[in-house]
Design a protein around this motif. Structure first.
Motif, PDB file in Angstrom:
ATOM      1  N   LYS A  19       1.128  23.543  -1.823  1.00 25.05           N
ATOM      2  CA  LYS A  19       1.542  24.934  -2.060  1.00 25.05           C
ATOM      3  C   LYS A  19       2.933  25.019  -2.677  1.00 25.05           C
ATOM      4  N   LYS A  20       3.742  23.991  -2.436  1.00 25.28           N
ATOM      5  CA  LYS A  20       5.082  23.928  -3.042  1.00 25.28           C
ATOM      6  C   LYS A  20       5.015  23.414  -4.487  1.00 25.28           C
ATOM      7  N   GLY A  21       3.785  23.169  -4.958  1.00 19.74           N
ATOM      8  CA  GLY A  21       3.609  22.705  -6.335  1.00 19.74           C
ATOM      9  C   GLY A  21       3.665  21.197  -6.488  1.00 19.74           C
ATOM     10  N   ILE A  22       3.581  20.465  -5.389  1.00 17.27           N
ATOM     11  CA  ILE A  22       3.614  19.002  -5.453  1.00 17.27           C
ATOM     12  C   ILE A  22       2.179  18.483  -5.330  1.00 17.27           C
ATOM     13  N   PRO A  23       1.626  17.934  -6.419  1.00 15.43           N
ATOM     14  CA  PRO A  23       0.241  17.439  -6.367  1.00 15.43           C
ATOM     15  C   PRO A  23       0.162  16.107  -5.609  1.00 15.43           C
ATOM     16  N   ASN A  24      -1.028  15.764  -5.168  1.00 15.57           N
ATOM     17  CA  ASN A  24      -1.233  14.508  -4.434  1.00 15.57           C
ATOM     18  C   ASN A  24      -0.713  13.292  -5.194  1.00 15.57           C
ATOM     19  N   GLU A  25      -0.821  13.340  -6.527  1.00 17.73           N
ATOM     20  CA  GLU A  25      -0.406  12.197  -7.356  1.00 17.73           C
ATOM     21  C   GLU A  25       1.078  11.876  -7.214  1.00 17.73           C
ATOM     22  N   LYS A  26       1.854  12.825  -6.666  1.00 20.48           N
ATOM     23  CA  LYS A  26       3.293  12.610  -6.495  1.00 20.48           C
ATOM     24  C   LYS A  26       3.672  12.420  -5.028  1.00 20.48           C
ATOM     25  N   ILE A  27       2.653  12.289  -4.163  1.00 14.74           N
ATOM     26  CA  ILE A  27       2.910  12.155  -2.733  1.00 14.74           C
ATOM     27  C   ILE A  27       2.612  10.730  -2.271  1.00 14.74           C
ATOM     28  N   GLY A  28       3.613  10.102  -1.656  1.00 13.74           N
ATOM     29  CA  GLY A  28       3.429   8.789  -1.032  1.00 13.74           C
ATOM     30  C   GLY A  28       3.509   8.956   0.478  1.00 13.74           C
ATOM     31  N   VAL A  29       2.772   8.141   1.196  1.00 16.52           N
ATOM     32  CA  VAL A  29       2.733   8.243   2.654  1.00 16.52           C
ATOM     33  C   VAL A  29       3.209   6.928   3.262  1.00 16.52           C
ATOM     34  N   ILE A  33      -2.721   6.698   7.899  1.00 20.68           N
ATOM     35  CA  ILE A  33      -4.065   6.304   7.452  1.00 20.68           C
ATOM     36  C   ILE A  33      -4.992   7.505   7.432  1.00 20.68           C
ATOM     37  N   GLU A  34      -4.866   8.367   8.437  1.00 26.57           N
ATOM     38  CA  GLU A  34      -5.665   9.609   8.493  1.00 26.57           C
ATOM     39  C   GLU A  34      -5.422  10.432   7.227  1.00 26.57           C
ATOM     40  N   MET A  35      -4.146  10.607   6.865  1.00 26.53           N
ATOM     41  CA  MET A  35      -3.797  11.414   5.690  1.00 26.53           C
ATOM     42  C   MET A  35      -4.321  10.773   4.406  1.00 26.53           C
ATOM     43  N   ALA A  36      -4.134   9.469   4.286  1.00 25.61           N
ATOM     44  CA  ALA A  36      -4.549   8.780   3.056  1.00 25.61           C
ATOM     45  C   ALA A  36      -6.065   8.687   2.934  1.00 25.61           C
ATOM     46  N   SER A  37      -6.776   8.638   4.055  1.00 23.95           N
ATOM     47  CA  SER A  37      -8.242   8.539   3.984  1.00 23.95           C
ATOM     48  C   SER A  37      -8.888   9.880   3.653  1.00 23.95           C
ATOM     49  N   LYS A  38      -8.184  10.983   3.939  1.00 25.83           N
ATOM     50  CA  LYS A  38      -8.747  12.322   3.705  1.00 25.83           C
ATOM     51  C   LYS A  38      -8.301  12.925   2.370  1.00 25.83           C
ATOM     52  N   ASP A  65      -6.173  10.524  -4.576  1.00 29.10           N
ATOM     53  CA  ASP A  65      -5.136  10.569  -5.617  1.00 29.10           C
ATOM     54  C   ASP A  65      -3.710  10.492  -5.089  1.00 29.10           C
ATOM     55  N   LEU A  66      -3.501  10.044  -3.848  1.00 29.17           N
ATOM     56  CA  LEU A  66      -2.132   9.866  -3.371  1.00 29.17           C
ATOM     57  C   LEU A  66      -1.482   8.732  -4.158  1.00 29.17           C
ATOM     58  N   LYS A  67      -0.169   8.817  -4.315  1.00 32.49           N
ATOM     59  CA  LYS A  67       0.553   7.827  -5.123  1.00 32.49           C
ATOM     60  C   LYS A  67       0.557   6.452  -4.462  1.00 32.49           C
ATOM     61  N   PHE A  68       0.753   6.393  -3.139  1.00 33.43           N
ATOM     62  CA  PHE A  68       0.769   5.118  -2.425  1.00 33.43           C
ATOM     63  C   PHE A  68       0.686   5.342  -0.923  1.00 33.43           C
ATOM     64  N   LEU A  69       0.391   4.257  -0.208  1.00 33.97           N
ATOM     65  CA  LEU A  69       0.448   4.227   1.247  1.00 33.97           C
ATOM     66  C   LEU A  69       1.190   2.950   1.638  1.00 33.97           C
ATOM     67  N   VAL A  70       2.274   3.105   2.398  1.00 34.88           N
ATOM     68  CA  VAL A  70       3.032   1.962   2.911  1.00 34.88           C
ATOM     69  C   VAL A  70       2.864   1.935   4.425  1.00 34.88           C
ATOM     70  N   PRO A 125      -3.025   2.954  -3.725  1.00 38.25           N
ATOM     71  CA  PRO A 125      -2.476   1.597  -3.598  1.00 38.25           C
ATOM     72  C   PRO A 125      -1.830   1.435  -2.219  1.00 38.25           C
ATOM     73  N   VAL A 126      -2.080   0.301  -1.568  1.00 37.87           N
ATOM     74  CA  VAL A 126      -1.583   0.070  -0.207  1.00 37.87           C
ATOM     75  C   VAL A 126      -0.598  -1.095  -0.191  1.00 37.87           C
ATOM     76  N   TYR A 127       0.513  -0.889   0.503  1.00 41.34           N
ATOM     77  CA  TYR A 127       1.541  -1.906   0.698  1.00 41.34           C
ATOM     78  C   TYR A 127       1.695  -2.142   2.194  1.00 41.34           C
ATOM     79  N   LEU A 128       1.771  -3.416   2.605  1.00 39.77           N
ATOM     80  CA  LEU A 128       1.888  -3.767   4.018  1.00 39.77           C
ATOM     81  C   LEU A 128       3.134  -4.605   4.256  1.00 39.77           C
TER      82      LEU A 128
END
Length: 198
Positions: A56-66, A77-82, A85-90, A147-150
């Motif tokens: 709603k703030k105008g930030i698309p999933n493609e610019k969101i990393g978790v 993991i819950e957020m990234a699985s649902k 187009d998220l940018k990344f998951l660390v 993309p996932v980083y561990l």
């Protein structure tokens, strides 16, 4: 992480800001000013609200990393699985499955469990199935398209290397798995340096 509030990991916030990102750090239920209870349902609702708020703030999933640390890997993991187009998951020292942590939990090197509880876990390991079925991290991780980083320390006394390796084996797009020789189960300098290299 479990037992931490949003002010606990200021040093990693600084690293995130230095990389040019902003930070939205939701507070667990029953922590800080959040009056909700900390339940699976509340955490799922909170992850949905977080993405909705950013969109709603105008930030698309493609610019969101978790980013998730320890038990914080569950909402991450819950957020990234649902959300596609998220940018990344660390994931840092990620909680995966209680079954994988049984040996460490029952040895009591870091967490001192009552003897009766240790006995129950050793004698009846199926008791852990219920908790694993609540979190389902090891199943949800397979649905993540980002993309996932561990990052994991080899001598972590809470989360086993085996647990993080299982996550690594189940992700679709593993970009990097950093296994550090030193460090325990906190976000210390070597983990911050590893994060800086991502």
């Amino acid at each position: 992480g479990l037992g931490q509030n949003i002010s606990s990991n200021q040093e990693i916030y600084k690293k995130i800001l230095k990389k040019g990102y902003s930070i939205l750090a939701p507070e667990y239920g029953s922590f800080g000013s959040n009056t909700d209870k900390m339940t699976e349902k509340v955490i799922k609702k909170q992850t949905e609200m977080t993405i909705e708020y950013l969109n709603k703030k105008g930030i698309p999933n493609e610019k969101i990393g978790v980013i998730g640390f320890s038990m914080g890997s569950f909402p991450a993991i819950e957020m990234a699985s649902k959300n596609k187009d998220l940018k990344f998951l660390v994931l840092i020292s990620p909680f995966n499955s209680l079954r994988n942590e049984t040996d460490l939990l029952t040895k009591g090197a870091t967490i001192r469990l009552p003897k009766i509880l240790k006995y129950g876990i050793n004698k009846f390991p199926f008791l852990l199935n219920h908790v694993d079925n609540i979190f389902k991290n090891n199943k949800k991780i397979k649905k993540i398209e980002a993309p996932v980083y561990l990052i994991q320390s080899a001598n972590d006394k809470i989360i086993s290397t085996k647990s993080t390796e299982e996550i690594a084996n189940n992700v679709m797009h593993l970009k990097q798995f950093i296994l550090l020789e030193k460090g325990g189960h906190v976000i210390e300098e070597n983990k911050l340096n590893a994060f800086d290299q991502l």
